[in-house]
Design a protein around this motif. Structure first.
Motif, PDB file in Angstrom:
ATOM      1  N   ARG A   1       0.836  -1.213   0.000  1.00 56.15           N
ATOM      2  CA  ARG A   1       0.000   0.000   0.000  1.00 56.15           C
ATOM      3  C   ARG A   1       0.863   1.252   0.000  1.00 56.15           C
ATOM      4  O   ARG A   1       0.583   2.207  -0.741  1.00 56.15           O
ATOM      5  N   ARG A   2       1.913   1.257   0.828  1.00 51.52           N
ATOM      6  CA  ARG A   2       2.775   2.428   0.879  1.00 51.52           C
ATOM      7  C   ARG A   2       3.505   2.623  -0.450  1.00 51.52           C
ATOM      8  O   ARG A   2       3.667   3.760  -0.912  1.00 51.52           O
ATOM      9  N   SER A   3       3.930   1.539  -1.074  1.00 51.02           N
ATOM     10  CA  SER A   3       4.596   1.642  -2.372  1.00 51.02           C
ATOM     11  C   SER A   3       3.659   2.254  -3.409  1.00 51.02           C
ATOM     12  O   SER A   3       4.071   3.091  -4.225  1.00 51.02           O
ATOM     13  N   ALA A   4       2.399   1.851  -3.393  1.00 50.23           N
ATOM     14  CA  ALA A   4       1.425   2.414  -4.336  1.00 50.23           C
ATOM     15  C   ALA A   4       1.234   3.911  -4.088  1.00 50.23           C
ATOM     16  O   ALA A   4       1.121   4.707  -5.043  1.00 50.23           O
ATOM     17  N   GLU A   5       1.202   4.305  -2.809  1.00 53.28           N
ATOM     18  CA  GLU A   5       1.089   5.735  -2.490  1.00 53.28           C
ATOM     19  C   GLU A   5       2.298   6.511  -3.007  1.00 53.28           C
ATOM     20  O   GLU A   5       2.160   7.613  -3.555  1.00 53.28           O
ATOM     21  N   LEU A   6       3.477   5.932  -2.833  1.00 56.22           N
ATOM     22  CA  LEU A   6       4.696   6.596  -3.303  1.00 56.22           C
ATOM     23  C   LEU A   6       4.724   6.710  -4.810  1.00 56.22           C
ATOM     24  O   LEU A   6       5.165   7.728  -5.362  1.00 56.22           O
TER      25      LEU A   6
ATOM     26  N   MET B   1       4.475  10.282  -9.577  1.00 63.15           N
ATOM     27  CA  MET B   1       3.848  10.762 -10.801  1.00 63.15           C
ATOM     28  C   MET B   1       3.404  12.219 -10.673  1.00 63.15           C
ATOM     29  O   MET B   1       3.430  12.978 -11.646  1.00 63.15           O
ATOM     30  N   GLU B   2       3.020  12.631  -9.463  1.00 64.47           N
ATOM     31  CA  GLU B   2       2.557  14.001  -9.250  1.00 64.47           C
ATOM     32  C   GLU B   2       3.707  14.997  -9.141  1.00 64.47           C
ATOM     33  O   GLU B   2       3.590  16.142  -9.599  1.00 64.47           O
TER      34      GLU B   2
ATOM     35  N   ARG C   1      12.827   8.936 -16.732  1.00 69.93           N
ATOM     36  CA  ARG C   1      12.074   9.666 -17.747  1.00 69.93           C
ATOM     37  C   ARG C   1      10.930  10.468 -17.140  1.00 69.93           C
ATOM     38  O   ARG C   1      10.504  11.479 -17.692  1.00 69.93           O
ATOM     39  N   ALA C   2      10.437  10.004 -15.984  1.00 64.29           N
ATOM     40  CA  ALA C   2       9.395  10.763 -15.292  1.00 64.29           C
ATOM     41  C   ALA C   2       9.947  12.011 -14.624  1.00 64.29           C
ATOM     42  O   ALA C   2       9.188  12.929 -14.300  1.00 64.29           O
ATOM     43  N   GLY C   3      11.280  12.060 -14.414  1.00 62.00           N
ATOM     44  CA  GLY C   3      11.893  13.225 -13.794  1.00 62.00           C
ATOM     45  C   GLY C   3      12.508  12.973 -12.439  1.00 62.00           C
ATOM     46  O   GLY C   3      12.910  13.915 -11.743  1.00 62.00           O
TER      47      GLY C   3
END
Length: 359
Positions: free
Chosen positions: A5-10, A15-16, A50-52
């Motif tokens: 769950r924490r990995s998904a939040e990260l 992405m944001e 690539r996402a930054g």
């Protein structure tokens, strides 16, 4: 489940606002990277860059001798790792690399070797004082290696392997570390060391930040049905030829059932081949299984051969282009080593200041 769950939040936070994160990851230069490395870690590093996200990549040459008597062709293996990184699309610090272009991150990856960054390795000494021998002996990797040694004496470097990994992560202030579920204890050791350092020397301030885990993607099995490994001889190297790849996949273990189904628990080998094809084609293993139907293992393997070779064809072409660019490879490593030295020197000064060791 909590780690997932924490990995998904990260992942959502990355992405944001990718620019606020720094990732540390890497490999031991003990042989060529393979398909399991690619889908387990390498493609994810490219995606994050690539996402930054800022990426630090350690070529862990000192860790080669944690569990072996000689380093082998460490110079050649470091070169092969660099080729795989750049061919896969990693853009190095100070250069455009083969992975530049639309969607590439603006910050070049810092690619460096352990042996070139003295201040990083100096951090191991104070960190060792913050963890007990019993805690090191309970580490799953240390326990597994000790069991596999068959009575052979455990080296001091292997026992302290989790502390060296902690230094890798903490020296550059990495926020995120991509790991598999089996590596979570290593990251927890790093967090423990950072927490204890802050408690002992921080006077209420966080001198060292506690990194968090980004859980890695699917784990691919080798051609024998066991975990894909450089040392097990069951891997598909990224640098293999298309014919060589075909031979390896045709030799892969399956089962006697004619109809192809995706059932990872009951049919792990067949399901692994389906997953491999799905990763290469951006499809689903269930849909691929349905399409093959009663075609059997032969049809499945033909499809996997085509999917893997097609997916790796651009990577292999870039690798061939770079294979004679020795000056470029040396420049990439020199730039990364220099940048890592600067970061490590600053961190060591901060650690010394907190410990009252500035004279």
């Amino acid at each position: 489940m909590a780690a997932q769950r924490r990995s998904a939040e990260l992942e959502q936070q990355v992405m944001e606002d990718p620019g606020r994160f720094r990732v540390l990851t890497g490999d031991r230069p003990t042989g060529p990277l393979h398909l399991g490395h690619y889908f387990g870690t390498l493609a994810n590093r490219v995606r994050l860059q690539r996402a930054g996200v800022e990426v630090f990549l350690v070529i862990a040459d000192y860790q080669v001798i944690t569990d072996r008597d000689t380093v082998g062709d460490v110079r050649g293996n470091v070169r092969e790792l660099l080729l795989d990184y750049l061919a896969a699309g990693i853009v190095p610090r100070g250069g455009t690399g083969s992975g530049s272009g639309p969607g590439s991150g603006s910050t070049g990856a810092t690619i460096f070797t352990h042996s070139a960054v003295p201040a990083l390795n100096q951090l191991v000494l104070p960190f060792l004082s913050l963890i007990s021998v019993a805690e090191l002996q309970r580490n799953p990797t240390v326990k597994a290696e000790a069991a596999a040694a068959g009575g052979r004496a455990l080296s001091g470097l292997l026992l302290t392997y989790p502390v060296h990994q902690a230094a890798d992560i903490l020296f550059c202030g990495a926020d995120l570390v991509p790991v598999g579920q089996d590596q979570l204890p290593h990251l927890e050791a790093t967090r423990l060391i950072a927490r204890r350092f802050n408690e002992r020397y921080g006077s209420g301030h966080a001198v060292l930040s506690e990194p968090e885990a980004l859980l890695s993607a699917a784990l691919l099995l080798g051609t024998d049905g066991a975990k894909m490994s450089k040392s097990a001889g069951n891997a598909i190297p990224l640098r293999a030829s298309e014919d060589g790849t075909a031979r390896l996949i045709r030799s892969a273990k399956t089962d006697a059932e004619r109809r192809i189904t995706y059932e990872p628990t009951r049919r792990p080998e067949v399901s692994n081949l389906l997953l491999t094809a799905a990763l290469c084609t951006h499809g689903t293993p269930e849909a691929i299984a349905e399409a093959i139907g009663d075609g059997g293992a032969g049809a499945l393997k033909r499809l996997v051969v085509e999917a893997v070779n097609e997916h790796l064809r651009p990577l292999r072409a870039r690798r061939r282009e770079l294979s004679d660019a020795d000056d470029h490879l040396r420049d990439v490593l020199a730039a990364g080593d220099a940048a890592a030295k600067d970061v490590a020197d600053r961190t060591l000064r901060t650690v010394h200041e907190a410990m009252g060791m500035t004279y």
